[in-house]
Write an enzyme that holds these catalytic residues in place. Structure first.
Site, PDB file in Angstrom:
ATOM      1  N   ASP A  65       0.809  -1.230   0.000  1.00 29.48           N
ATOM      2  CA  ASP A  65       0.000   0.000   0.000  1.00 29.48           C
ATOM      3  C   ASP A  65       0.837   1.273   0.000  1.00 29.48           C
ATOM      4  OD1 ASP A  65      -2.917  -0.673   0.148  1.00 29.48           O
ATOM      5  OD2 ASP A  65      -2.235  -1.891   1.832  1.00 29.48           O
ATOM      6  N   GLU A  70      -0.098   9.398   1.638  1.00 33.38           N
ATOM      7  CA  GLU A  70      -0.815  10.305   2.543  1.00 33.38           C
ATOM      8  C   GLU A  70      -0.991   9.705   3.947  1.00 33.38           C
ATOM      9  OE1 GLU A  70      -4.848  12.691   2.081  1.00 33.38           O
ATOM     10  OE2 GLU A  70      -5.219  10.549   2.084  1.00 33.38           O
ATOM     11  N   ASP A  71      -1.061   8.366   4.001  1.00 37.67           N
ATOM     12  CA  ASP A  71      -1.385   7.746   5.287  1.00 37.67           C
ATOM     13  C   ASP A  71      -0.223   7.721   6.266  1.00 37.67           C
ATOM     14  OD1 ASP A  71      -4.107   7.156   4.772  1.00 37.67           O
ATOM     15  OD2 ASP A  71      -3.458   5.570   3.413  1.00 37.67           O
ATOM     16  N   ARG A  90       1.049  -1.803   7.210  1.00 38.08           N
ATOM     17  CA  ARG A  90       1.417  -0.510   6.656  1.00 38.08           C
ATOM     18  C   ARG A  90       2.394   0.268   7.551  1.00 38.08           C
ATOM     19  NH1 ARG A  90      -2.918   2.841   3.644  1.00 38.08           N
ATOM     20  NH2 ARG A  90      -0.907   3.605   2.944  1.00 38.08           N
ATOM     21  N   ARG A 136      -9.129   2.603  11.367  1.00 40.46           N
ATOM     22  CA  ARG A 136      -7.681   2.825  11.346  1.00 40.46           C
ATOM     23  C   ARG A 136      -7.172   3.832  12.385  1.00 40.46           C
ATOM     24  NH1 ARG A 136      -5.813   1.244   6.177  1.00 40.46           N
ATOM     25  NH2 ARG A 136      -6.930  -0.686   5.702  1.00 40.46           N
ATOM     26  N   HIS A 166     -11.815   5.862   5.357  1.00 36.48           N
ATOM     27  CA  HIS A 166     -11.211   7.042   5.981  1.00 36.48           C
ATOM     28  C   HIS A 166     -12.182   8.223   5.993  1.00 36.48           C
ATOM     29  CE1 HIS A 166      -7.051   5.385   4.642  1.00 36.48           C
ATOM     30  NE2 HIS A 166      -7.143   5.252   5.946  1.00 36.48           N
ATOM     31  N   CYS A 253      -4.960  10.122  -1.326  1.00 32.17           N
ATOM     32  CA  CYS A 253      -3.974   9.302  -0.622  1.00 32.17           C
ATOM     33  C   CYS A 253      -2.716   9.039  -1.436  1.00 32.17           C
ATOM     34  CB  CYS A 253      -4.597   8.006  -0.114  1.00 32.17           C
ATOM     35  SG  CYS A 253      -5.382   7.033  -1.363  1.00 32.17           S
TER      36      CYS A 253
HETATM   37  N1  GLY Z   1      -5.493  -0.355   0.543  1.00 33.16           N
HETATM   38  C1  GLY Z   1      -5.561   0.862   1.237  1.00 33.16           C
HETATM   39  C2  GLY Z   1      -5.633   0.635   2.685  1.00 33.16           C
HETATM   40  O1  GLY Z   1      -6.393  -0.220   3.063  1.00 33.16           O
HETATM   41  O2  GLY Z   1      -4.947   1.220   3.487  1.00 33.16           O
END
Ligand code: GLY
Length: 260
Positions: A65, A70-71, A90, A136, A166, A253
């Site tokens: 990912d 952005e995450d 991640r 998340r 999100h 993102c």
């Molecule tokens: N595939 C994007 C996420 O789930 O973070």
């Protein structure tokens, strides 16, 4: 003095492992990696056409990912905040981007355990920072963000979301006084201070757009919402990101925007 700040973006090339991406609210479909990479190049070109100076980081072969940069970091004018993504797969993306973050901001903070937050849950409109309470992102991270940002004059508001990944799946800003929103996924009342444009009923995923100055970049697959945004007076560019959408990605993102 005129504002001569330039908009920059950090992007990361699509990982060949994107087919192993996290998925939460959509079903897995076959992803054409070469097409995803081509669409990502088009996305970077679209940012460039809107005057953004893009720094493209190399693909991370084992971080599926990692194109969704952005995450992993929040970039404010005064500081950067490295996140702690909600998905364990991640978390390594943060250390992968940290060196470049340190080259663009001298002050770098970090969200720590038990906090988790994805940048996709963080919507900044002026000095107001809305943070999604999602699968998340949790209250512990919101408390940490509040403490880190308060000295710089930012107000942080927690916003519960439902049925989407999100906060920025559900709402993004078109300008400092207007949001594009899907009220099925977030309570519109949190954004009462703003003019609200609702996504077209048949385009639930259309609320995620990138704002570059007065211009808006959005996926090409939402023509009805695009028409609504244009009718409200915004200039809209579009880009086909169908393969990235299969990875539950969206247009915000794929970049971290900042001024420099
Ligand atoms: N595939 C994007 C996420 O789930 O973070």
């Amino acid at each position: 003095m005129p504002d001569i700040s330039i908009m920059h973006a950090l992007c990361r090339a699509v990982s060949p492992a994107i087919t192993d991406c996290e998925l939460s609210f959509i079903d897995r479909e076959s992803i054409d990696v070469a097409l995803a990479q081509a669409q990502h190049r088009d996305y970077i070109a679209a940012l460039g056409a809107l005057g953004v100076r893009v720094t493209e980081l190399p693909a991370e072969p084992v971080l599926p990912d990692s194109v969704f940069v952005e995450d992993s970091v929040l970039l404010f004018d005064e500081l950067a905040v490295l996140t702690r993504p909600g998905a364990i797969s991640r978390r390594a993306e943060v250390d992968a981007i940290a060196p470049v973050v340190q080259s663009v901001r001298s002050r770098v903070e970090r969200i720590t355990q038990p906090g988790t937050v994805d940048g996709g849950d963080v919507l900044c409109i002026g000095q107001h920072v809305f943070v999604g309470l999602s699968q998340r992102s949790n209250q512990a991270a919101i408390d940490q963000l509040t403490a880190v940002l308060k000295p710089f004059g930012y107000a942080v508001t927690a916003v519960p979301i439902r049925n989407c990944l999100h906060l920025k799946s559900a709402v993004t800003a078109l300008s400092d006084d207007t949001v594009l929103i899907n009220p099925e996924w977030v309570a519109a009342g949190y954004f009462d201070a703003y003019r609200q444009i609702r996504v077209a009923e048949s385009e639930a995923h259309a609320a995620n757009v990138v704002r570059i100055g007065a211009a808006i970049l959005m996926p090409s697959c939402f023509p009805e919402t695009r028409a609504l945004v244009q009718a409200a007076g915004f200039a809209v560019s579009t880009v086909d990101v169908s393969e990235l959408q299969k990875a539950e990605g969206a247009v915000t993102c794929c970049c971290v925007l900042f001024t420099g």
